[in-house]
Design a protein around this motif. Structure first.
Motif, PDB file in Angstrom:
ATOM      1  N   ARG A 160      37.982 -38.300  -6.451  1.00  0.00           N
ATOM      2  CA  ARG A 160      38.988 -37.371  -5.947  1.00  0.00           C
ATOM      3  C   ARG A 160      38.694 -36.782  -4.572  1.00  0.00           C
ATOM      4  NH1 ARG A 160      37.958 -37.072 -11.382  1.00  0.00           N
ATOM      5  NH2 ARG A 160      39.789 -37.027 -12.759  1.00  0.00           N
ATOM      6  N   TYR A 161      37.444 -36.821  -4.126  1.00  0.00           N
ATOM      7  CA  TYR A 161      37.046 -36.135  -2.893  1.00  0.00           C
ATOM      8  C   TYR A 161      36.052 -36.989  -2.103  1.00  0.00           C
ATOM      9  CZ  TYR A 161      38.989 -32.130  -5.341  1.00  0.00           C
ATOM     10  OH  TYR A 161      39.834 -31.292  -6.025  1.00  0.00           O
ATOM     11  N   GLN A 220      35.596 -24.432   3.801  1.00  0.00           N
ATOM     12  CA  GLN A 220      37.022 -24.703   4.009  1.00  0.00           C
ATOM     13  C   GLN A 220      37.414 -24.588   5.482  1.00  0.00           C
ATOM     14  OE1 GLN A 220      39.802 -21.977   2.032  1.00  0.00           O
ATOM     15  NE2 GLN A 220      40.691 -23.769   1.031  1.00  0.00           N
ATOM     16  N   GLY A 269      37.869 -27.698  -6.299  1.00  0.00           N
ATOM     17  CA  GLY A 269      38.364 -28.516  -5.209  1.00  0.00           C
ATOM     18  C   GLY A 269      38.736 -27.675  -3.999  1.00  0.00           C
ATOM     19  N   ASP A 270      38.864 -28.326  -2.851  1.00  0.00           N
ATOM     20  CA  ASP A 270      39.104 -27.603  -1.596  1.00  0.00           C
ATOM     21  C   ASP A 270      40.425 -26.845  -1.583  1.00  0.00           C
ATOM     22  OD1 ASP A 270      41.234 -29.535  -0.264  1.00  0.00           O
ATOM     23  OD2 ASP A 270      39.647 -30.784  -1.059  1.00  0.00           O
ATOM     24  N   ARG A 307      40.349 -44.310  -3.340  1.00  0.00           N
ATOM     25  CA  ARG A 307      41.608 -43.889  -2.712  1.00  0.00           C
ATOM     26  C   ARG A 307      42.436 -45.094  -2.271  1.00  0.00           C
ATOM     27  NH1 ARG A 307      40.635 -41.812   2.950  1.00  0.00           N
ATOM     28  NH2 ARG A 307      40.462 -44.075   3.132  1.00  0.00           N
ATOM     29  N   ALA A 351      33.799 -36.081  -9.004  1.00  0.00           N
ATOM     30  CA  ALA A 351      34.234 -35.800  -7.642  1.00  0.00           C
ATOM     31  C   ALA A 351      34.532 -37.057  -6.834  1.00  0.00           C
ATOM     32  CB  ALA A 351      33.175 -34.964  -6.926  1.00  0.00           C
ATOM     33  N   TYR A 378      34.518 -42.793  -2.694  1.00  0.00           N
ATOM     34  CA  TYR A 378      35.847 -42.179  -2.622  1.00  0.00           C
ATOM     35  C   TYR A 378      36.839 -43.039  -1.853  1.00  0.00           C
ATOM     36  CZ  TYR A 378      39.634 -39.217  -1.024  1.00  0.00           C
ATOM     37  OH  TYR A 378      40.873 -38.727  -0.730  1.00  0.00           O
ATOM     38  N   GLU A 383      38.528 -31.765   3.151  1.00  0.00           N
ATOM     39  CA  GLU A 383      38.531 -32.240   1.763  1.00  0.00           C
ATOM     40  C   GLU A 383      37.105 -32.247   1.226  1.00  0.00           C
ATOM     41  OE1 GLU A 383      41.618 -35.526   0.787  1.00  0.00           O
ATOM     42  OE2 GLU A 383      40.794 -36.002   2.767  1.00  0.00           O
ATOM     43  N   PHE A 384      36.892 -31.544   0.111  1.00  0.00           N
ATOM     44  CA  PHE A 384      35.561 -31.511  -0.485  1.00  0.00           C
ATOM     45  C   PHE A 384      35.650 -30.962  -1.896  1.00  0.00           C
ATOM     46  CE2 PHE A 384      36.314 -27.542   1.722  1.00  0.00           C
ATOM     47  CZ  PHE A 384      35.924 -26.578   0.803  1.00  0.00           C
ATOM     48  N   PHE A 385      34.629 -31.254  -2.671  1.00  0.00           N
ATOM     49  CA  PHE A 385      34.453 -30.679  -3.997  1.00  0.00           C
ATOM     50  C   PHE A 385      33.283 -29.714  -3.906  1.00  0.00           C
ATOM     51  CE2 PHE A 385      32.436 -30.788  -8.255  1.00  0.00           C
ATOM     52  CZ  PHE A 385      33.504 -30.309  -9.002  1.00  0.00           C
TER      53      PHE A 385
END
Length: 200
Positions: free
Chosen positions: A114-115, A76, A62-63, A169, A111, A165, A81-83
């Protein structure tokens, strides 16, 4: 026979190391210490089994992981936000048999809860057309290129948006349902580390 994708076990690390270092120039070599780093810190570290033997592995971060890869840092610096898929390796005798697609489907299932997107890179050297084509057909597109200072190799930096995502979320926030397919022992460990303010 079917392909089974599951969390790696520590006693399998020697076999994973051998798979990685037999993969050819498209995959950077590893040593045992680096592989142990992945085992201890990777948010996602899964292997594929076919006919009772290891057919490949995939490592993802994860990021917020604090991963020390220059390719990870490139993403980054540009995305919040990224996987990140650090590496995917499929045994040479299993290539073209669906193992790579099984991995990416499994990694995306993880992913997208979460991302908002997935990121990875492909080294740009001879014979990369099949790898680029594979990623393109799975929905990745190039967002830039990066020369890795540690190797001097140029990489195509790829991202894929994960359209599920936002719904996940908005519906669940950070409290995902307690289902076994969502919370494996590895993901529970990552969640505990994050809750304690540590790095994944």
């Amino acid at each position: 026979m079917s392909i089974v994708v599951r969390d790696v076990r520590e006693h399998e690390l020697d076999s994973v190391l051998a798979l990685n270092n037999a993969a050819g120039p498209a995959i950077l070599p590893l040593d045992a210490n680096r592989l142990q780093y992945f085992f201890e810190r990777a948010e996602y570290f899964r292997v594929a089994e076919r006919d009772g033997s290891l057919a490949g592995f995939l490592v993802g971060m994860g990021d917020a992981s604090g991963h020390d890869s220059s390719n990870f840092r490139w993403f980054q610096e540009r995305h919040s936000e990224f996987f990140y898929i650090d590496r995917i390796v499929v045994a040479s005798r299993r290539r073209g048999g669906g193992v790579g697609r099984a991995f990416y489907a499994d990694a995306q299932s993880y992913a997208e809860l979460r991302y908002p997107c997935m990121a990875c890179e492909v080294l740009l050297q001879g014979g990369t057309d099949p790898v680029m084509l594979f990623h393109g057909t799975f929905g990745f597109s190039e967002v830039g290129q990066h020369v890795m200072p540690e190797t001097g190799l140029r990489a195509s930096m790829l991202m894929k948006p994960l359209c599920s995502y936002e719904w996940v979320r908005d519906t669940y926030g950070r409290e995902l349902p307690q289902e076994p397919w969502i919370h494996t022992p590895r993901t529970q460990q990552v969640a505990r580390s994050r809750a304690a303010g540590g790095r994944a």
